[in-house]
Design a protein around this motif. Structure first.
Motif, PDB file in Angstrom:
ATOM      1  N   ARG A 134       0.863  -1.297   0.195  1.00 28.73           N
ATOM      2  CA  ARG A 134       0.070  -0.027  -0.014  1.00 28.73           C
ATOM      3  C   ARG A 134       0.974   1.295   0.076  1.00 28.73           C
ATOM      4  NH1 ARG A 134      -3.691  -1.029   4.858  1.00 28.73           N
ATOM      5  NH2 ARG A 134      -4.586   1.038   4.633  1.00 28.73           N
ATOM      6  N   MET A 135       1.959   1.244   0.737  1.00 27.57           N
ATOM      7  CA  MET A 135       2.972   2.443   0.994  1.00 27.57           C
ATOM      8  C   MET A 135       3.593   2.639  -0.691  1.00 27.57           C
ATOM      9  SD  MET A 135       5.318   1.693   4.296  1.00 27.57           S
ATOM     10  CE  MET A 135       6.232   3.105   4.276  1.00 27.57           C
ATOM     11  N   GLU A 137       2.140   1.790  -3.656  1.00 29.13           N
ATOM     12  CA  GLU A 137       1.259   2.216  -4.417  1.00 29.13           C
ATOM     13  C   GLU A 137       1.016   3.926  -4.076  1.00 29.13           C
ATOM     14  OE1 GLU A 137      -1.910  -1.366  -4.258  1.00 29.13           O
ATOM     15  OE2 GLU A 137      -2.868   0.335  -3.912  1.00 29.13           O
ATOM     16  N   ALA A 138       1.083   4.151  -3.152  1.00 29.91           N
ATOM     17  CA  ALA A 138       0.782   5.624  -2.559  1.00 29.91           C
ATOM     18  C   ALA A 138       2.011   6.389  -3.148  1.00 29.91           C
ATOM     19  CB  ALA A 138       0.801   5.839  -1.168  1.00 29.91           C
ATOM     20  N   GLY A 141       2.010   6.392  -7.029  1.00 31.69           N
ATOM     21  CA  GLY A 141       0.888   7.337  -7.605  1.00 31.69           C
ATOM     22  C   GLY A 141       1.159   8.773  -7.202  1.00 31.69           C
ATOM     23  N   PHE A 143       1.153  10.393  -4.407  1.00 32.40           N
ATOM     24  CA  PHE A 143       0.295  11.004  -3.357  1.00 32.40           C
ATOM     25  C   PHE A 143       1.353  11.722  -2.440  1.00 32.40           C
ATOM     26  CE2 PHE A 143      -1.429   9.933   0.932  1.00 32.40           C
ATOM     27  CZ  PHE A 143      -2.700  10.568   0.569  1.00 32.40           C
ATOM     28  N   ILE A 144       2.503  11.451  -2.148  1.00 33.63           N
ATOM     29  CA  ILE A 144       3.306  12.291  -1.210  1.00 33.63           C
ATOM     30  C   ILE A 144       4.355  13.218  -1.853  1.00 33.63           C
ATOM     31  CG2 ILE A 144       2.996  10.832   0.774  1.00 33.63           C
ATOM     32  CD1 ILE A 144       5.781   9.858   0.084  1.00 33.63           C
ATOM     33  N   VAL A 247       3.817   8.678   4.333  1.00 32.38           N
ATOM     34  CA  VAL A 247       3.078   7.610   4.590  1.00 32.38           C
ATOM     35  C   VAL A 247       3.920   6.666   5.492  1.00 32.38           C
ATOM     36  CG1 VAL A 247       1.703   7.543   2.393  1.00 32.38           C
ATOM     37  CG2 VAL A 247       3.988   6.607   2.180  1.00 32.38           C
TER      38      VAL A 247
END
Ligand code: NAP
Length: 335
Positions: A134-135, A137-138, A141, A143-144, A247
């Motif tokens: 999940r990290m 993917e973030a 993507g 996200f951070i 994350v």
């Protein structure tokens, strides 16, 4: 391919667990052959699971009844069995480490390239943990934003008093070494190791804790606290800090409780429980990819990178200064 016929070389602790999970939990593979230097141990596993017993691991690998091989023997035997499998053109899953020296890992990489086909996967199971996925993917993507720093901790409650300094790198930090470069899609440039004040609970051959620091080619700074006598549990932490957020690796979920005027939740106490699902997913995906004629997981090059990075960390700790991670460009064969 029908069911994958798997031969397991090494029926010690983790070898037996892998045989059980393939037999009782996973799909698409069957353990048909086993071998171990401890013949009585292998005999017991062969009898329990109806597998053929081989006195010699090389003969197991050569057997026409074996489609693919799992190497779970002790570390110094990995290279020989992986090379046997590569020469036989068979897919092989080797528990980490790929080999005990970077030079031996390099030989495997060269033999595999000479054969023209990727066959080797290394058992870096953290990549299969749901939380790390999940990290990733973030991070992938956006996200951070771009990753800037990674903070990790690898803590065990206690360790055998004979545990040695180098194992902090080659047995513990080796997981973060593989995991973090995959997580942030980067390559390592240099390392250093700091030695904080040592705990009174450590054995005489071990400085505990240690802090490994890695700088990547994109300039990301990674720190890994390795603390194997922390007293309070098996505790794996990871946080990626990016330009616009961070994350964290989720902790495994344990029942929160309220009791005796305390609000709490248990901590994991050993690596097997912490990563049991990761091992299941790892081997299921290996079986699926092998049946499809692919290596999807950590490959021989990743095993080589881990060995070179670990060697540089050990030299850095001994010298008390930073060391470069001297690696050639990742060959196209492994991209
Ligand atoms: P283990 O219980 O000591 O089992 C190793 C087995 O290998 C023993 O039965 C040993 O026999 C046998 N062996 C030694 N030399 C051999 C040879 N030349 N040919 C065939 N078998 C041989 O160790 P383990 O904990 O299962 O670990 C096995 C491997 O898995 C290690 O490489 C370890 O680093 C790796 N591992 C990875 C993870 C992970 O997180 N991915 C976790 C645990 C272990 P004797 O007892 O007679 O020497």
């Amino acid at each position: 391919m029908e069911e994958l016929r798997i031969g397991v070389v090494g029926t010690g602790a983790i070898g037996r667990k892998h045989v059980r999970r393939i037999t009782e939990r996973l799909k698409g593979g069957k353990v048909v052959a086993v071998s171990d230097a401890n013949l009585a141990g292998a005999q017991a596993v062969a009898a329990e699971y109806g597998a053929e017993l081989f006195e010699d691991g090389g003969a197991l690998i050569a057997s026409p009844g074996v489609d693919a091989v799992i190497v779970t023997a002790w570390d110094p035997a990995h290279k020989e069995y992986v090379m046997d499998a590569v020469r036989a053109g068979k897919y092989v899953f080797c528990e980490k480490p790929l080999a005990t020296t970077a030079a031996d890992c390099r030989e495997i990489v060269e033999a595999e390239q000479a054969g023209g086909k990727r066959l080797v996967q290394v058992g870096f199971m953290r990549r299969y943990d749901e939380g790390y996925r999940r990290m990733k993917e973030a991070v992938d993507g956006g996200f951070i934003g771009a990753p800037l720093m990674v903070h990790c901790a690898h803590r065990n409650a206690s360790m055998d008093p004979e545990y040695e300094d180098d194992y902090m790198i080659t047995q513990c930090c080796i997981h973060e070494i593989d995991l973090v470069k995959w997580l942030i899609d980067d390559e390592y440039e240099s390392v250093r190791v700091l030695l904080p004040r040592s705990t009174k609970f450590t054995g005489r051959r071990l400085h505990d804790p240690q802090i490994a620091q890695i700088r990547t080619k994109k300039g990301v700074c990674i720190d890994v606290e390795i603390f194997v006598n922390c007293q309070f549990g098996y505790d794996i932490q990871c946080q990626v800090v990016g330009e616009c957020g961070a994350v964290n690796l989720p902790d495994p979920s344990y029942l929160p409780y309220r009791k005796g005027a305390v609000r709490g939740a248990a901590l994991c106490t050993n690596w097997e429980d912490r990563f049991v699902e990761a091992y299941n997913v790892e081997l299921q995906e290996w079986i699926d990819a092998t049946r499809a004629g692919r290596v999807d997981g950590p490959n021989a090059w990743d095993g080589y990178v881990a060995a070179v990075t670990a060697d540089a960390m050990i030299r850095a700790r001994e010298a008390g200064e930073g060391m470069p991670v001297d690696l050639p460009e990742r060959p196209a064969f492994y991209r």
